[in-house]
Design an enzyme around this catalytic site. Sequence first.
Site, mmCIF file in Angstrom:
data_model
loop_
_atom_site.group_PDB
_atom_site.id
_atom_site.type_symbol
_atom_site.label_atom_id
_atom_site.label_comp_id
_atom_site.label_asym_id
_atom_site.label_seq_id
_atom_site.Cartn_x
_atom_site.Cartn_y
_atom_site.Cartn_z
ATOM 1 N N HIS A 54 0.155 -1.991 7.559
ATOM 2 C CA HIS A 54 -1.207 -2.275 7.085
ATOM 3 C C HIS A 54 -2.000 -3.038 8.151
ATOM 4 O O HIS A 54 -3.178 -2.749 8.390
ATOM 5 C CB HIS A 54 -1.158 -3.133 5.806
ATOM 6 C CG HIS A 54 -0.606 -2.436 4.607
ATOM 7 N ND1 HIS A 54 0.428 -2.942 3.851
ATOM 8 C CD2 HIS A 54 -0.950 -1.266 3.999
ATOM 9 C CE1 HIS A 54 0.694 -2.129 2.844
ATOM 10 N NE2 HIS A 54 -0.122 -1.098 2.913
ATOM 11 N N LYS B 204 -0.071 -0.688 -10.149
ATOM 12 C CA LYS B 204 1.394 -0.699 -10.150
ATOM 13 C C LYS B 204 1.895 -2.056 -10.620
ATOM 14 O O LYS B 204 1.211 -3.067 -10.436
ATOM 15 C CB LYS B 204 1.900 -0.492 -8.727
ATOM 16 C CG LYS B 204 1.504 0.801 -8.087
ATOM 17 C CD LYS B 204 1.991 0.791 -6.649
ATOM 18 C CE LYS B 204 1.346 1.892 -5.856
ATOM 19 N NZ LYS B 204 1.626 1.762 -4.431
ATOM 20 N N ARG C 17 0.778 8.022 6.948
ATOM 21 C CA ARG C 17 2.054 7.909 7.658
ATOM 22 C C ARG C 17 2.761 9.246 7.803
ATOM 23 O O ARG C 17 3.591 9.416 8.689
ATOM 24 C CB ARG C 17 2.982 6.936 6.915
ATOM 25 C CG ARG C 17 2.456 5.515 6.847
ATOM 26 C CD ARG C 17 3.170 4.704 5.795
ATOM 27 N NE ARG C 17 2.951 5.294 4.480
ATOM 28 C CZ ARG C 17 3.600 4.934 3.390
ATOM 29 N NH1 ARG C 17 4.521 4.003 3.441
ATOM 30 N NH2 ARG C 17 3.317 5.529 2.240
ATOM 31 N N SER D 59 5.769 -0.805 1.191
ATOM 32 C CA SER D 59 5.904 -2.087 0.498
ATOM 33 C C SER D 59 7.160 -2.118 -0.359
ATOM 34 O O SER D 59 7.853 -3.144 -0.433
ATOM 35 C CB SER D 59 4.666 -2.341 -0.356
ATOM 36 O OG SER D 59 3.528 -2.404 0.481
HETATM 37 N N1 COA Z 1 1.702 0.889 6.388
HETATM 38 C C1 COA Z 1 2.623 0.553 5.468
HETATM 39 N N2 COA Z 1 2.613 0.988 4.210
HETATM 40 C C2 COA Z 1 1.627 1.814 3.880
HETATM 41 C C3 COA Z 1 0.636 2.219 4.765
HETATM 42 C C4 COA Z 1 0.705 1.721 6.075
HETATM 43 N N3 COA Z 1 -0.202 2.055 6.999
HETATM 44 N N4 COA Z 1 -0.188 3.057 4.136
HETATM 45 C C5 COA Z 1 0.275 3.159 2.897
HETATM 46 N N5 COA Z 1 1.366 2.417 2.741
HETATM 47 C C6 COA Z 1 2.209 2.327 1.550
HETATM 48 C C7 COA Z 1 2.048 1.087 0.737
HETATM 49 O O1 COA Z 1 2.874 0.073 1.231
HETATM 50 C C8 COA Z 1 2.479 1.580 -0.637
HETATM 51 O O2 COA Z 1 3.893 1.572 -0.681
HETATM 52 P P1 COA Z 1 4.748 1.501 -2.054
HETATM 53 O O3 COA Z 1 4.391 2.726 -2.835
HETATM 54 O O4 COA Z 1 6.138 1.485 -1.570
HETATM 55 O O5 COA Z 1 4.349 0.235 -2.750
HETATM 56 C C9 COA Z 1 2.019 3.031 -0.646
HETATM 57 O O6 COA Z 1 1.869 3.393 0.708
HETATM 58 C C10 COA Z 1 0.682 3.347 -1.239
HETATM 59 O O7 COA Z 1 0.136 2.248 -1.836
HETATM 60 P P2 COA Z 1 -1.376 1.800 -1.795
HETATM 61 O O8 COA Z 1 -1.915 1.648 -0.428
HETATM 62 O O9 COA Z 1 -1.438 0.619 -2.651
HETATM 63 O O10 COA Z 1 -2.164 3.032 -2.327
HETATM 64 P P3 COA Z 1 -2.248 3.752 -3.718
HETATM 65 O O11 COA Z 1 -2.077 5.179 -3.443
HETATM 66 O O12 COA Z 1 -1.395 3.112 -4.740
HETATM 67 O O13 COA Z 1 -3.785 3.547 -4.065
HETATM 68 C C11 COA Z 1 -5.786 2.352 -4.508
HETATM 69 C C12 COA Z 1 -4.277 2.297 -4.284
HETATM 70 C C13 COA Z 1 -6.163 0.923 -4.802
HETATM 71 C C14 COA Z 1 -6.514 2.796 -3.235
HETATM 72 C C15 COA Z 1 -6.176 3.345 -5.620
HETATM 73 O O14 COA Z 1 -5.259 3.222 -6.686
HETATM 74 C C16 COA Z 1 -7.569 3.052 -6.156
HETATM 75 O O15 COA Z 1 -8.555 3.345 -5.514
HETATM 76 N N6 COA Z 1 -7.644 2.424 -7.358
HETATM 77 C C17 COA Z 1 -8.887 1.995 -7.974
HETATM 78 C C18 COA Z 1 -9.205 2.829 -9.187
HETATM 79 C C19 COA Z 1 -9.897 4.088 -8.778
HETATM 80 O O16 COA Z 1 -10.958 4.097 -8.216
HETATM 81 N N7 COA Z 1 -9.225 5.211 -9.120
HETATM 82 C C20 COA Z 1 -9.696 6.519 -8.783
HETATM 83 C C21 COA Z 1 -9.278 6.882 -7.392
HETATM 84 S S1 COA Z 1 -9.481 8.604 -7.178
#
Ligand code: COA
Length: 163
Positions: free
Chosen positions: A19, A42, A94, A132
């Site tokens: 990140h 989550k 990734r 994560s």
């Molecule tokens: N380096 C390390 N880890 C990374 C990464 C990077 N560059 N990019 C993504 N990840 C990982 C995260 O660590 C996480 O890992 P985990 O699943 O093991 O915990 C995973 O990728 C994705 O998690 P996150 O980045 O939290 O994304 P998400 O897909 O859960 O989406 C939001 C989160 C907040 C962007 C999304 O849920 C959202 O926009 N929510 C708001 C409600 C909304 O508007 N919904 C409609 C959207 S269409």
Amino acid sequence: MPDRLALYPGSFDPCTLGHLDILRRAIRLFDEVTILVAAHGKAGLWPADQRVAMIEASLAAEPDLARCRVATFNGLLVDEVREREAVAVVRGIRCAGDYEHEWGLHGVNRTLLAGFETVWLPARPELAAISSSLVRDVARHGGPLAELVPAPVAAALVAEPPR
Ligand code: COA
């Protein structure tokens, strides 16, 4: 010309070196970047305010990240984009699986808000395996964290290992 703000949303549970790398590269493309920590979603390891505090501590160590802010959000991402007048959302990719997921997120967000833009930054290969949930697993078993998360996050994981 107004400052060009980008939002970098996610769970950050916890924030990893992957990140942080995306953030370092995003701040070179925009005037400001606000990290948006999703308060709900989550099942979280930490409450959102603790995740924010860990990110802020990680940013404080890097003067180049002085134009980055951290905030939480509860609702729709598109509402944050509209209210904060952000020009784009930044996300790291990734692997192919991330791309498919991100394609769906972008498509729905674009349907909800005309002009919504996502800037996808490819993860550096050496950081692309980090997630994560894998970090939490390593921490749970007392493994080394220095190559996975910023030092303040590692300290928090050692002080309070995930159960
Ligand atoms: N380096 C390390 N880890 C990374 C990464 C990077 N560059 N990019 C993504 N990840 C990982 C995260 O660590 C996480 O890992 P985990 O699943 O093991 O915990 C995973 O990728 C994705 O998690 P996150 O980045 O939290 O994304 P998400 O897909 O859960 O989406 C939001 C989160 C907040 C962007 C999304 O849920 C959202 O926009 N929510 C708001 C409600 C909304 O508007 N919904 C409609 C959207 S269409």
